[in-house]
Design an enzyme around this catalytic site. Structure first.
Site, PDB file in Angstrom:
ATOM      1  N   GLU A 101       0.998  -1.300   0.093  1.00 14.52           N
ATOM      2  CA  GLU A 101       0.109  -0.029  -0.196  1.00 14.52           C
ATOM      3  C   GLU A 101       0.880   1.271  -0.003  1.00 14.52           C
ATOM      4  OE1 GLU A 101      -3.654  -1.737   2.651  1.00 14.52           O
ATOM      5  OE2 GLU A 101      -2.486  -0.065   3.424  1.00 14.52           O
ATOM      6  N   CYS A 114       2.908   8.549   1.734  1.00 16.38           N
ATOM      7  CA  CYS A 114       3.298   7.369   2.630  1.00 16.38           C
ATOM      8  C   CYS A 114       3.614   6.084   2.083  1.00 16.38           C
ATOM      9  CB  CYS A 114       2.012   7.172   3.755  1.00 16.38           C
ATOM     10  SG  CYS A 114       2.230   5.977   4.872  1.00 16.38           S
ATOM     11  N   CYS A 121       5.057  -7.443   7.655  1.00 17.75           N
ATOM     12  CA  CYS A 121       5.980  -6.954   8.770  1.00 17.75           C
ATOM     13  C   CYS A 121       6.088  -7.799   9.676  1.00 17.75           C
ATOM     14  CB  CYS A 121       5.325  -5.662   9.569  1.00 17.75           C
ATOM     15  SG  CYS A 121       6.563  -5.011  10.770  1.00 17.75           S
ATOM     16  N   CYS A 125       3.089  -6.064  15.974  1.00 18.06           N
ATOM     17  CA  CYS A 125       1.976  -5.212  16.642  1.00 18.06           C
ATOM     18  C   CYS A 125       0.724  -5.716  16.825  1.00 18.06           C
ATOM     19  CB  CYS A 125       2.299  -3.767  16.453  1.00 18.06           C
ATOM     20  SG  CYS A 125       4.005  -3.360  16.461  1.00 18.06           S
ATOM     21  N   CYS A 128      -2.153  -3.684  14.718  1.00 23.37           N
ATOM     22  CA  CYS A 128      -1.803  -3.443  13.214  1.00 23.37           C
ATOM     23  C   CYS A 128      -2.177  -4.687  12.181  1.00 23.37           C
ATOM     24  CB  CYS A 128      -0.451  -2.889  13.414  1.00 23.37           C
ATOM     25  SG  CYS A 128       0.453  -2.767  11.570  1.00 23.37           S
ATOM     26  N   GLY A 173       5.453  -2.393   6.850  1.00 24.45           N
ATOM     27  CA  GLY A 173       6.685  -2.822   7.104  1.00 24.45           C
ATOM     28  C   GLY A 173       7.421  -1.969   8.177  1.00 24.45           C
ATOM     29  N   GLU A 174       8.603  -2.476   8.494  1.00 33.90           N
ATOM     30  CA  GLU A 174       9.482  -1.732   9.605  1.00 33.90           C
ATOM     31  C   GLU A 174      10.715  -1.399   8.717  1.00 33.90           C
ATOM     32  OE1 GLU A 174       9.608  -0.253  12.562  1.00 33.90           O
ATOM     33  OE2 GLU A 174      11.955   0.176  12.089  1.00 33.90           O
ATOM     34  N   SER A 205       9.597   6.240  10.496  1.00 31.20           N
ATOM     35  CA  SER A 205       8.922   5.786  11.393  1.00 31.20           C
ATOM     36  C   SER A 205       9.168   4.303  11.856  1.00 31.20           C
ATOM     37  CB  SER A 205       7.373   5.711  11.406  1.00 31.20           C
ATOM     38  OG  SER A 205       6.687   5.329  12.204  1.00 31.20           O
ATOM     39  N   SER A 228       7.313   4.712  17.536  1.00 30.74           N
ATOM     40  CA  SER A 228       6.269   4.314  17.863  1.00 30.74           C
ATOM     41  C   SER A 228       6.208   3.881  19.323  1.00 30.74           C
ATOM     42  CB  SER A 228       5.658   3.183  16.752  1.00 30.74           C
ATOM     43  OG  SER A 228       5.472   3.932  15.404  1.00 30.74           O
ATOM     44  N   HIS A 230       3.526   3.894  22.206  1.00 28.54           N
ATOM     45  CA  HIS A 230       2.345   3.192  22.735  1.00 28.54           C
ATOM     46  C   HIS A 230       2.363   2.939  24.190  1.00 28.54           C
ATOM     47  CE1 HIS A 230       1.893   3.320  18.401  1.00 28.54           C
ATOM     48  NE2 HIS A 230       2.711   2.340  18.138  1.00 28.54           N
ATOM     49  N   CYS A 347      -3.932   1.930   7.693  1.00 24.07           N
ATOM     50  CA  CYS A 347      -2.515   1.293   7.084  1.00 24.07           C
ATOM     51  C   CYS A 347      -2.754  -0.352   7.312  1.00 24.07           C
ATOM     52  CB  CYS A 347      -1.376   1.973   7.799  1.00 24.07           C
ATOM     53  SG  CYS A 347      -0.096   0.926   7.306  1.00 24.07           S
TER      54      CYS A 347
HETATM   55  N1  SAH Z   1       6.502   0.030  11.472  1.00 24.93           N
HETATM   56  C1  SAH Z   1       6.744   1.339  11.586  1.00 24.93           C
HETATM   57  C2  SAH Z   1       6.139   2.163  10.424  1.00 24.93           C
HETATM   58  C3  SAH Z   1       4.656   1.779  10.026  1.00 24.93           C
HETATM   59  S1  SAH Z   1       3.474   1.715  11.027  1.00 24.93           S
HETATM   60  C4  SAH Z   1       6.157   1.704  13.107  1.00 24.93           C
HETATM   61  O1  SAH Z   1       5.556   0.973  13.680  1.00 24.93           O
HETATM   62  O2  SAH Z   1       6.503   2.860  13.592  1.00 24.93           O
HETATM   63  C5  SAH Z   1       3.133   3.549  11.135  1.00 24.93           C
HETATM   64  C6  SAH Z   1       2.164   4.092  12.353  1.00 24.93           C
HETATM   65  O3  SAH Z   1       0.981   3.331  12.445  1.00 24.93           O
HETATM   66  C7  SAH Z   1       2.750   3.431  13.723  1.00 24.93           C
HETATM   67  O4  SAH Z   1       2.854   4.501  14.609  1.00 24.93           O
HETATM   68  C8  SAH Z   1       1.922   2.268  14.065  1.00 24.93           C
HETATM   69  O5  SAH Z   1       1.756   2.204  15.467  1.00 24.93           O
HETATM   70  C9  SAH Z   1       0.617   2.876  13.589  1.00 24.93           C
HETATM   71  N2  SAH Z   1      -0.454   1.954  13.312  1.00 24.93           N
HETATM   72  C10 SAH Z   1      -0.476   0.624  12.989  1.00 24.93           C
HETATM   73  N3  SAH Z   1      -1.739   0.031  12.974  1.00 24.93           N
HETATM   74  C11 SAH Z   1      -2.622   0.950  13.529  1.00 24.93           C
HETATM   75  C12 SAH Z   1      -3.887   1.172  13.853  1.00 24.93           C
HETATM   76  N4  SAH Z   1      -4.739   0.060  13.602  1.00 24.93           N
HETATM   77  N5  SAH Z   1      -4.541   2.283  14.383  1.00 24.93           N
HETATM   78  C13 SAH Z   1      -3.704   3.139  14.233  1.00 24.93           C
HETATM   79  N6  SAH Z   1      -2.428   3.274  14.174  1.00 24.93           N
HETATM   80  C14 SAH Z   1      -1.814   2.478  13.738  1.00 24.93           C
HETATM   81 FE1  SF4 Z   2       5.208  -3.482  11.672  1.00 22.63          FE
HETATM   82 FE2  SF4 Z   2       4.832  -0.974  12.393  1.00 22.63          FE
HETATM   83 FE3  SF4 Z   2       2.472  -2.618  12.236  1.00 22.63          FE
HETATM   84 FE4  SF4 Z   2       4.147  -2.792  14.275  1.00 22.63          FE
HETATM   85  S1  SF4 Z   2       2.987  -1.028  13.720  1.00 22.63           S
HETATM   86  S2  SF4 Z   2       3.444  -4.423  12.945  1.00 22.63           S
HETATM   87  S3  SF4 Z   2       6.163  -2.381  13.346  1.00 22.63           S
HETATM   88  S4  SF4 Z   2       3.954  -2.013  10.381  1.00 22.63           S
END
Ligand code: SAH
Ligand code: SF4
Length: 356
Positions: A101, A114, A121, A125, A128, A173-174, A205, A228, A230, A347
Site C-alpha cells: 500500500e 506514505c 511486517c 504489533c 496493526c 513494514g518496519e 517511523s 512508535s 504506545h 494502514c
Molecule cells: N513499522 C513502523 C512504521 C509503519 S506503522 C512503525 O511501527 O512505526 C506507522 C504507524 O501506524 C505506527 O505508529 C503504528 O503504530 C501505527 N498504526 C499501526 N496500526 C494502527 C492502527 N490500527 N490504528 C492506528 N495506528 C496504527
Molecule cells: Fe510492523 Fe509498524 Fe505494524 Fe508494528 S505497527 S506491525 S512495526 S508496520
C-alpha cells in the site's frame, strides 16, 4: 536472460547507475540524462524518448523484456479516494505478485506520500493489520522509489503544478528492519537532480529497533525520526508491541537520548490511543516523566479498527485529557488529523482485508 538475473534500473543510486553504464562501456557523462528521465521525469517508457546515440543504443540493448534491466512500475490494483478527492490510497502489485500500500495525502496544498518498506511486517504489533498478517519479504530500493513516483504521477494529474514535498515511511513494514535498502532509496529520493524531496521533509517511523536508531545517529542521516512508543512501562508496551521484549523500553529511551544528543534533532513519538490499555492520566504523567529531557513531540493517533484486535479507540474526552497532561508538562502534543480515508481503510487494512 532469465527473470531472476534481471536488475531494476530504479534500485541503484546515482553512483550505482554510473557504474552500470561504465561497465557496459558507456561514457558515465550520460548518467545525468538517464537519471533525470528515471527520477526527475519519472518516465516508464525509455524507448519512446530520445537520448544521445550512445545512451539510446545502450537502452535499446539493455532495458526491457528479456534484457539485463527492467524499470520498477508496480501495477495499480485498487485505489480508494477520500470524499474531497485529495487523499488516495493505492494497492500496488509488485513483479512477484506481492501487494503493498501507498498513500498520497493532501492537506491544504501540502502533499505527503506514505510508502511501504516491506511486504508484511515481522514485528507483530497486536493492533496493526500489517503485523497481524506477518512478514513476507523486504522491498528493494527500486520498489520504494517506484511508490513515490506513482504518487507523484497521480498528483500531477489531480493537481497539476503541485510538488510532492513530504515523505513518511509509515506504510507497511518496519523501515529499520530493511535498513540498507531504505537508506539507498532515500538517497535517490532526496537527490536534487531527481525526485528531490528534501531530507528534512522525510520521516522514518520505527517500532523501536534500537540498533537502527543508533546507526541513524552515527551515520548522521539527515531525516526526521518518529518512534512508535504506545506504552509508558515495559509491560504496558510489550502487551501491544511484542518486540519490546527484544528491545526493552529502558534501552529504547536510552537510544533516543543518545540519538538526540548526537543529532541535535527533535524526535517524534507516536502513540496510538487504545481505550483502557494506554490512555489513562497516570500513563500520560508517566510518559512525560519518561521523556523528560528529550526534545520530543508526541503525536496521538486514533486507533483504526482491525480484524485481529478487539481493542477500541479512546473516547474524545479521555484523549484530550491525555493530551492536556503532556502539554502541561511542556511537550508539544498533537492529534493526527483523521481523514475520510482512515475510516475506509487504515494502514495495512486494504491488503489485510483478504480481498485480493
Ligand atoms: N513499522 C513502523 C512504521 C509503519 S506503522 C512503525 O511501527 O512505526 C506507522 C504507524 O501506524 C505506527 O505508529 C503504528 O503504530 C501505527 N498504526 C499501526 N496500526 C494502527 C492502527 N490500527 N490504528 C492506528 N495506528 C496504527
Ligand atoms: Fe510492523 Fe509498524 Fe505494524 Fe508494528 S505497527 S506491525 S512495526 S508496520
Amino acid at each position: 536472460m532469465s527473470h531472476s538475473t534481471q536488475r531494476s534500473l530504479h534500485d541503484p543510486d546515482f553512483a550505482g547507475l554510473r557504474e552500470i553504464l561504465a561497465a557496459d562501456g558507456v561514457n558515465p557523462w550520460h548518467t545525468r540524462a538517464l537519471w533525470g528521465a528515471l527520477h526527475r521525469e519519472g518516465s516508464l517508457d525509455l524507448a519512446s524518448r530520445t537520448f544521445l546515440p550512445p545512451l539510446q543504443r545502450w537502452i535499446e540493448r539493455s532495458v526491457g523484456e528479456g534484457k539485463a534491466y527492467f524499470l520498477d512500475a508496480p501495477e495499480l490494483v485498487e485505489e480508494i479516494r477520500s470524499d474531497d478527492g485529495l487523499t488516495r490510497k493505492f494497492l500496488l502489485r509488485l513483479r512477484d505478485g506481492q501487494t503493498i500500500e501507498t498513500v498520497l495525502m493532501g492537506y491544504a496544498g501540502r502533499h505527503t506520500v506514505c510508502v511501504s518498506t516491506q511486504a508484511g511486517c515481522a514485528m507483530g504489533c497486536v493492533f496493526c493489520a500489517t503485523g497481524q498478517g506477518g512478514f513476507v519479504r523486504h522491498l528493494r530500493p527500486g520498489e520504494i522509489v517506484a511508490q513515490v513516483l506513482h504518487a507523484r504521477r497521480v498528483l500531477g494529474e489531480i493537481a497539476p503544478g503541485r510538488r510532492l514535498r513530504n515523505l513518511v515511511l509509515m506504510g507497511m513494514g518496519e523501515p529499520l528492519h530493511n535498513y540498507e535498502s531504505v537508506m539507498q532509496a532515500l538517497s535517490s529520493i532526496a537527490d536534487p537532480g531527481g525526485i528531490s524531496i528534501g531530507p528534512s521533509r522525510i520521516a522514518i517511523s520505527t517500532v523501536g529497533v534500537v540498533p537502527g536508531i543508533l546507526r541513524l545517529a552515527e551515520e548522521k542521516r539527515p531525516y526526521k525520526l518518529a518512534v512508535s512508543l504506545h506504552g509508558s512501562t515495559q509491560d504496558e508496551r510489550a502487551a501491544l508491541v511484542p518486540v519490546a521484549k527484544r528491545w526493552p523500553l529502558e534501552s529504547l529511551i536510552e537510544a533516543c537520548r543518545e540519538y538526540g544528543k548526537i543529532s541535535g534533532k527533535r524526535i517524534f513519538f507516536e502513540w496510538t490511543l487504545i481505550a483502557g490499555k494506554n490512555d489513562s492520566p497516570e500513563t500520560a504523567s508517566r510518559l512525560a516523566g519518561l521523556l523528560a529531557g528529550i526534545d520530543a513531540h508526541i503525536n496521538l493517533i486514533p486507533l483504526n479498527p482491525t480484524g485481529g484486535f478487539a481493542g477500541v479507540e479512546s473516547d474524545g474526552t479521555t484523549g484530550e485529557q491525555f493530551q492536556q497532561i503532556l502539554l502541561a508538562a511542556g511537550f508539544p502534543c498533537t492529534f493526527r488529523q483523521r481523514r475520510g480515508i482512515d475510516v475506509a481503510a487504515g494502514c495495512g487494512m486494504l491488503r489485510g482485508a483478504g480481498r485480493f
